[in-house]
Design an enzyme around this catalytic site. Structure first.
Site, PDB file in Angstrom:
ATOM      1  N   GLU A  16      28.726  36.284  67.956  1.00  0.00           N
ATOM      2  CA  GLU A  16      27.159  36.227  67.561  1.00  0.00           C
ATOM      3  C   GLU A  16      26.997  34.875  66.664  1.00  0.00           C
ATOM      4  O   GLU A  16      25.740  34.395  66.963  1.00  0.00           O
ATOM      5  CB  GLU A  16      26.987  37.368  66.305  1.00  0.00           C
ATOM      6  CG  GLU A  16      26.997  38.742  67.071  1.00  0.00           C
ATOM      7  CD  GLU A  16      28.722  39.276  67.377  1.00  0.00           C
ATOM      8  OE1 GLU A  16      28.620  40.031  68.184  1.00  0.00           O
ATOM      9  OE2 GLU A  16      29.598  38.671  66.722  1.00  0.00           O
TER      10      GLU A  16
ATOM     11  N   HIS B   1      26.145  23.713  51.300  1.00  0.00           N
ATOM     12  CA  HIS B   1      26.707  22.428  52.083  1.00  0.00           C
ATOM     13  C   HIS B   1      26.280  22.303  53.232  1.00  0.00           C
ATOM     14  O   HIS B   1      26.225  21.142  53.725  1.00  0.00           O
ATOM     15  CB  HIS B   1      28.003  22.471  52.008  1.00  0.00           C
ATOM     16  CG  HIS B   1      28.884  22.283  50.719  1.00  0.00           C
ATOM     17  ND1 HIS B   1      30.069  22.226  50.382  1.00  0.00           N
ATOM     18  CD2 HIS B   1      28.203  22.503  49.347  1.00  0.00           C
ATOM     19  CE1 HIS B   1      30.415  22.163  48.983  1.00  0.00           C
ATOM     20  NE2 HIS B   1      29.382  22.428  48.477  1.00  0.00           N
TER      21      HIS B   1
END
Length: 165
Positions: free
Chosen positions: A76, A103
């Site tokens: 996925e 991040h």
């Protein structure tokens, strides 16, 4: 915030749970399916649509995010990452869910419906949705390198540390 959700049969139970959870927590879920259990369904059909929804809305200036769900979350995530402009991260803990946003400014989170409890996976999604991108220069620079490669196909130049002395 709109949250696009897609899964396969292995993620159907979590997807259905998350759609209700999202609505109960003030989000606007967009359910891309599936809507019934079919052990032979194909995750790209649903996950690509969820990722496309995120990409289109973000391109239009909306702050949409996405969730894709399967047995492990691996396929996925790969499907979502094929959509131009999407950065999808596989979350298997609260920390990986937070770091994906802080991040990497990930726009889609992938979770494995067969890997964790319903409560833990819901928490991973919650952390992902409520964590902001840090905006630190090094992260902005790295994301820009990915975006440039995505649009041009040209590799970023090697840094001095990667060259022979």
């Amino acid at each position: 915030m709109r949250v696009h959700v897609g899964s396969d049969h292995a993620g159907l139970e979590l997807k259905d749970h998350l759609v209700g959870w999202l609505r109960d927590h003030g989000y606007e879920p967009v359910d891309h399916g599936p809507f019934v259990y079919d052990a032979l369904d194909d995750y790209p059909v649903f996950c690509l649509r969820a990722a496309e929804g995120v990409a289109q809305e973000r391109a239009a200036g909306q702050d949409s995010l996405g969730v894709v769900i399967g047995g492990s979350g691996n396929g996925e995530q790969m499907a979502a990452n094929k959509v131009r402009g999407v950065r999808s991260a596989l979350a298997w803990s609260e920390e990986t869910a937070a770091l994906a946003r802080e991040h990497n400014d990930a726009t889609v989170v992938s979770v494995g419906g067969r890997m964790h409890s319903l409560e833990n996976m819901t928490r991973f999604v919650e952390v992902f949705l409520t964590t902001d991108f840090s905006g630190d220069e090094r992260h902005v620079r790295r994301i820009a390198q990915l975006a440039a490669y995505e649009s041009t196909g040209e590799l970023p130049p090697l840094p001095a540390s990667a060259r022979d002395a």
